[in-house]
Design an enzyme around this catalytic site. Structure first.
Site, PDB file in Angstrom:
ATOM      1  N   HIS A  56      34.008   8.994  -0.098  1.00  0.00           N
ATOM      2  CA  HIS A  56      34.124   7.747   0.832  1.00  0.00           C
ATOM      3  C   HIS A  56      35.225   7.757   1.126  1.00  0.00           C
ATOM      4  O   HIS A  56      36.116   8.371   0.544  1.00  0.00           O
ATOM      5  CB  HIS A  56      33.671   6.568  -0.070  1.00  0.00           C
ATOM      6  CG  HIS A  56      32.392   6.528  -0.533  1.00  0.00           C
ATOM      7  ND1 HIS A  56      31.962   6.923  -1.737  1.00  0.00           N
ATOM      8  CD2 HIS A  56      31.240   5.718  -0.108  1.00  0.00           C
ATOM      9  CE1 HIS A  56      30.921   6.586  -2.063  1.00  0.00           C
ATOM     10  NE2 HIS A  56      30.200   6.176  -1.255  1.00  0.00           N
ATOM     11  N   ASP A  59      37.480   6.414  -1.290  1.00  0.00           N
ATOM     12  CA  ASP A  59      37.747   6.979  -2.709  1.00  0.00           C
ATOM     13  C   ASP A  59      38.978   7.831  -2.583  1.00  0.00           C
ATOM     14  O   ASP A  59      39.582   8.108  -3.745  1.00  0.00           O
ATOM     15  CB  ASP A  59      36.770   8.279  -2.477  1.00  0.00           C
ATOM     16  CG  ASP A  59      35.357   7.669  -2.962  1.00  0.00           C
ATOM     17  OD1 ASP A  59      35.146   6.324  -3.250  1.00  0.00           O
ATOM     18  OD2 ASP A  59      34.202   8.265  -2.587  1.00  0.00           O
ATOM     19  N   MET A  90      30.291  17.102   2.574  1.00  0.00           N
ATOM     20  CA  MET A  90      29.814  15.811   3.206  1.00  0.00           C
ATOM     21  C   MET A  90      30.801  14.721   3.263  1.00  0.00           C
ATOM     22  O   MET A  90      31.648  14.806   2.161  1.00  0.00           O
ATOM     23  CB  MET A  90      28.681  15.479   2.301  1.00  0.00           C
ATOM     24  CG  MET A  90      28.055  14.105   2.549  1.00  0.00           C
ATOM     25  SD  MET A  90      28.850  12.630   1.771  1.00  0.00           S
ATOM     26  CE  MET A  90      27.779  12.671   0.140  1.00  0.00           C
ATOM     27  N   GLU A 183      20.573   7.187   3.794  1.00  0.00           N
ATOM     28  CA  GLU A 183      20.181   7.552   2.426  1.00  0.00           C
ATOM     29  C   GLU A 183      19.329   5.829   2.090  1.00  0.00           C
ATOM     30  O   GLU A 183      20.077   4.836   2.406  1.00  0.00           O
ATOM     31  CB  GLU A 183      21.427   7.386   1.380  1.00  0.00           C
ATOM     32  CG  GLU A 183      20.896   7.207  -0.147  1.00  0.00           C
ATOM     33  CD  GLU A 183      22.290   7.465  -0.905  1.00  0.00           C
ATOM     34  OE1 GLU A 183      23.010   8.164  -0.339  1.00  0.00           O
ATOM     35  OE2 GLU A 183      22.229   7.124  -2.145  1.00  0.00           O
ATOM     36  N   LYS A 185      17.591   3.006  -0.311  1.00  0.00           N
ATOM     37  CA  LYS A 185      17.663   2.365  -1.600  1.00  0.00           C
ATOM     38  C   LYS A 185      16.832   0.976  -1.487  1.00  0.00           C
ATOM     39  O   LYS A 185      16.994   0.128  -0.612  1.00  0.00           O
ATOM     40  CB  LYS A 185      19.052   2.047  -1.900  1.00  0.00           C
ATOM     41  CG  LYS A 185      18.968   1.703  -3.718  1.00  0.00           C
ATOM     42  CD  LYS A 185      20.409   1.481  -4.299  1.00  0.00           C
ATOM     43  CE  LYS A 185      20.367   1.180  -5.481  1.00  0.00           C
ATOM     44  NZ  LYS A 185      21.952   1.036  -6.029  1.00  0.00           N
ATOM     45  N   GLU A 219      17.613   9.937  -2.726  1.00  0.00           N
ATOM     46  CA  GLU A 219      18.382  10.016  -4.028  1.00  0.00           C
ATOM     47  C   GLU A 219      17.038   9.757  -5.155  1.00  0.00           C
ATOM     48  O   GLU A 219      16.417   8.855  -5.036  1.00  0.00           O
ATOM     49  CB  GLU A 219      19.471   8.966  -4.278  1.00  0.00           C
ATOM     50  CG  GLU A 219      20.072   8.763  -5.679  1.00  0.00           C
ATOM     51  CD  GLU A 219      20.785   7.804  -5.820  1.00  0.00           C
ATOM     52  OE1 GLU A 219      22.186   7.969  -5.078  1.00  0.00           O
ATOM     53  OE2 GLU A 219      20.948   7.220  -6.721  1.00  0.00           O
ATOM     54  N   HIS A 222      17.046   6.203  -6.718  1.00  0.00           N
ATOM     55  CA  HIS A 222      16.692   5.281  -5.471  1.00  0.00           C
ATOM     56  C   HIS A 222      14.920   5.229  -5.240  1.00  0.00           C
ATOM     57  O   HIS A 222      14.387   4.113  -4.928  1.00  0.00           O
ATOM     58  CB  HIS A 222      17.325   5.325  -4.342  1.00  0.00           C
ATOM     59  CG  HIS A 222      18.888   5.106  -4.406  1.00  0.00           C
ATOM     60  ND1 HIS A 222      19.717   5.336  -3.332  1.00  0.00           N
ATOM     61  CD2 HIS A 222      19.488   4.890  -5.647  1.00  0.00           C
ATOM     62  CE1 HIS A 222      20.893   5.018  -3.770  1.00  0.00           C
ATOM     63  NE2 HIS A 222      20.846   4.901  -5.083  1.00  0.00           N
ATOM     64  N   ASP A 247      20.996  13.439  -2.981  1.00  0.00           N
ATOM     65  CA  ASP A 247      21.507  12.927  -4.319  1.00  0.00           C
ATOM     66  C   ASP A 247      20.810  13.126  -5.445  1.00  0.00           C
ATOM     67  O   ASP A 247      19.902  12.533  -5.783  1.00  0.00           O
ATOM     68  CB  ASP A 247      21.683  11.424  -3.791  1.00  0.00           C
ATOM     69  CG  ASP A 247      23.219  11.073  -2.995  1.00  0.00           C
ATOM     70  OD1 ASP A 247      23.429  10.083  -2.808  1.00  0.00           O
ATOM     71  OD2 ASP A 247      23.751  12.222  -2.591  1.00  0.00           O
ATOM     72  N   ASP A 257      20.102   0.780 -10.872  1.00  0.00           N
ATOM     73  CA  ASP A 257      20.190   2.030 -10.519  1.00  0.00           C
ATOM     74  C   ASP A 257      21.173   2.633 -11.522  1.00  0.00           C
ATOM     75  O   ASP A 257      22.331   2.309 -11.647  1.00  0.00           O
ATOM     76  CB  ASP A 257      20.960   1.916  -9.060  1.00  0.00           C
ATOM     77  CG  ASP A 257      21.116   3.064  -8.576  1.00  0.00           C
ATOM     78  OD1 ASP A 257      21.998   3.539  -7.539  1.00  0.00           O
ATOM     79  OD2 ASP A 257      20.703   4.229  -9.044  1.00  0.00           O
ATOM     80  N   ASP A 259      21.932   6.302 -12.162  1.00  0.00           N
ATOM     81  CA  ASP A 259      22.686   7.175 -11.714  1.00  0.00           C
ATOM     82  C   ASP A 259      23.058   8.127 -12.764  1.00  0.00           C
ATOM     83  O   ASP A 259      24.110   8.676 -13.030  1.00  0.00           O
ATOM     84  CB  ASP A 259      24.034   6.568 -10.885  1.00  0.00           C
ATOM     85  CG  ASP A 259      23.731   6.139  -9.446  1.00  0.00           C
ATOM     86  OD1 ASP A 259      24.643   5.477  -9.376  1.00  0.00           O
ATOM     87  OD2 ASP A 259      22.636   6.438  -9.162  1.00  0.00           O
ATOM     88  N   ASP A 293      25.003  12.523  -7.242  1.00  0.00           N
ATOM     89  CA  ASP A 293      25.586  11.509  -7.177  1.00  0.00           C
ATOM     90  C   ASP A 293      25.256  10.472  -8.409  1.00  0.00           C
ATOM     91  O   ASP A 293      24.248   9.729  -8.429  1.00  0.00           O
ATOM     92  CB  ASP A 293      24.789  10.721  -6.139  1.00  0.00           C
ATOM     93  CG  ASP A 293      25.556   9.304  -5.622  1.00  0.00           C
ATOM     94  OD1 ASP A 293      24.922   8.371  -4.784  1.00  0.00           O
ATOM     95  OD2 ASP A 293      26.447   8.914  -6.500  1.00  0.00           O
TER      96      ASP A 293
HETATM   97  C1  DIG Z   1      24.773   5.350  -3.421  1.00  0.00           C
HETATM   98  O1  DIG Z   1      23.749   5.991  -3.989  1.00  0.00           O
HETATM   99  C2  DIG Z   1      25.449   6.181  -2.375  1.00  0.00           C
HETATM  100  C3  DIG Z   1      26.963   5.975  -2.199  1.00  0.00           C
HETATM  101  O2  DIG Z   1      27.408   6.492  -3.536  1.00  0.00           O
HETATM  102  C4  DIG Z   1      27.240   7.116  -1.368  1.00  0.00           C
HETATM  103  O3  DIG Z   1      27.448   6.315  -0.130  1.00  0.00           O
HETATM  104  C5  DIG Z   1      26.073   7.822  -1.245  1.00  0.00           C
HETATM  105  C6  DIG Z   1      26.396   9.326  -0.851  1.00  0.00           C
HETATM  106  O4  DIG Z   1      25.917   9.988  -1.806  1.00  0.00           O
HETATM  107  N1  DIG Z   1      25.188   7.363  -2.331  1.00  0.00           N
HETATM  108 MN    MN Z   2      22.135   5.508  -6.969  1.00  0.00          MN
HETATM  109 MN    MN Z   3      23.611   8.111  -3.513  1.00  0.00          MN
END
Ligand code: DIG
Ligand code: MN
Ligand code: MN
Length: 392
Positions: A56, A59, A90, A183, A185, A219, A222, A247, A257, A259, A293
């Site tokens: 990002h 970041d 990316m 993406e 969610k 993802e 998600h 992801d 979530d 992760d 991710d």
């Molecule tokens: C969350 O799942 C999102 C953020 O971490 C980011 O913007 C995106 C990129 O992988 N996934």
């Molecule tokens: Mn996530």
């Molecule tokens: Mn993600």
């Protein structure tokens, strides 16, 4: 003797700076790990066999940094990239952390917030281009509501579209060859997030001014949070040529979530996902980055973070080997050949022009009881898959 499951850049594994850099804070606890400087993240990921990193904007460049500070930080990061050989496939923009986005970014009811979000996304895209990114991910973490009294959801969708159409048009005017990966969610941090699943996103893309520039970034966590199949979401995206990024992580259904480290939950789902991505059954493979991710458990110190990163990549490679073995298994191939058999060429009839098809189908001798009687042998087929997965 090299370990066949040791990752190499050829595997195209990537991590976000925010993933291995996650300091382990959660809603109920402070950070447990010191911030790992980006340069050290690059060194350790390169040493572990990763191909690239993603980021990002914030970041790397603190929110509100001056142009001179931003340029200094980016130059330093470029040097570290050159020194480690990692690439940046990316980039994405943080449109969710700063309080200005507390009512959304592209879907905020205040047009000044939407304007601020678009301007920030433009700067984030410029940063990505400078670092060589070809894919720009948009995760609308704040694009949602806690109460639908806030706005008509149709307005939110229209504003989302307006902002993305503007950004697509702007990118085209700069002459940049970029692809946007959207993406989905379903919730968290908002009570409900608009465009909640990859399926919602795939339709939304068809309503955009530049749909050819836009695809999805599904993802695992998600799709799994609401109990949906990541395998089917990814397959649908691949089938229509819209899997622009992915992801990878792990998730227990029905929880926040998480992760988690790839493959550390729902191993069978991860197995069939890797089989899909690698095309081990002979279908076209996914050709993009294998991006994790995910982040290490809060219990871990920095060495635990690198254990986590290695685990993500090794599990992916082990599952790819198991999927290749399953698709090479003679008994599995025979069962699949039998269940897909078409001795009378009926499948072709379903692809005839409607009138011809109707006539051809009317002439078929189809006995529903005989068709119903045939068992599919999926118990045996799934057991074969499971035994390959278990390394039996
Ligand atoms: C969350 O799942 C999102 C953020 O971490 C980011 O913007 C995106 C990129 O992988 N996934
Ligand atoms: Mn996530
Ligand atoms: Mn993600």
């Amino acid at each position: 003797m090299t370990d066949p499951f040791d990752p190499t850049p050829a595997d195209r594994f990537t991590f976000g700076l925010w993933t291995v850099g996650n300091p382990g804070a959660d809603p109920f606890g402070a950070p447990v790990r010191r911030r790992i400087p980006p340069e050290r993240i690059l060194e350790r990921l390169a040493a572990a066999g990763a191909w690239g990193v993603n980021l990002h904007d914030n970041d790397l460049v603190p929110f509100g940094a001056s142009a001179a500070e931003r340029d200094r930080i980016v130059a330093e990061f470029q040097r570290a990239l050159a020194a480690t050989g990692l690439c940046v496939p990316m980039a994405t923009t943080n449109l969710f952390s700063h309080p200005v986005f507390r009512d959304g970014a592209f879907t905020a009811s205040d047009p000044k917030v939407r304007a601020f979000a678009v301007r920030k996304a433009m700067a984030g895209i410029e940063l990505g281009v400078e670092l060589g990114a070809r894919t720009i991910v948009f995760w609308g973490g704040r694009e949602g509501v806690e109460t639908d009294a806030a706005r008509d959801p149709r307005d939110a969708i229209a504003w989302y579209r307006e902002c993305l159409d503007l950004l697509c048009g702007w990118v085209k005017e700069q002459g940049w060859e970029l692809r946007f990966a959207l993406e989905a969610k379903p919730n968290e941090p908002r009570g409900d997030i608009y465009l909640a699943t990859t399926g919602h996103m795939l339709h939304f893309i068809t309503t955009l001014a530049h749909p050819e520039m836009c695809g999805v970034n599904p993802e695992v966590a998600h799709e799994n949070m609401p109990g949906l199949s990541m395998v089917h979401a990814v397959a649908q995206a691949m089938e229509c040529g819209k899997l622009f990024h992915i992801d990878l992580n792990a998730q227990k259904i029905g929880r926040y979530d998480q992760d988690l480290r790839f493959g550390s939950e729902d191993l069978k789902g991860a197995f069939f996902l890797v089989r899909l991505l690698e095309g081990t059954n002979g279908r076209p493979a996914y050709d993009g980055p294998r991006h994790f991710d995910a982040h290490a458990y809060r219990t871990e110190d920095e060495e635990g973070v690198w254990d986590f990163a290695r685990g993500c990549m090794r599990t992916y490679k082990i599952l790819a080997a198991r999927a290749r073995a399953f698709d090479a298994d003679e008994e599995a191939r025979q069962i699949l050949a039998a269940t897909h058999a078409d001795p009378d060429g009926v499948a072709e009839l379903l692809r005839l022009p409607p009138a011809e098809a109707a006539t051809a189908l009317a002439g078929l001798d189809l006995d529903p009881d005989a068709l119903a009687a045939a068992g599919r042998r999926y118990e045996r087929l799934d057991q074969i898959a499971l035994e390959h997965l278990l390394g039996a």
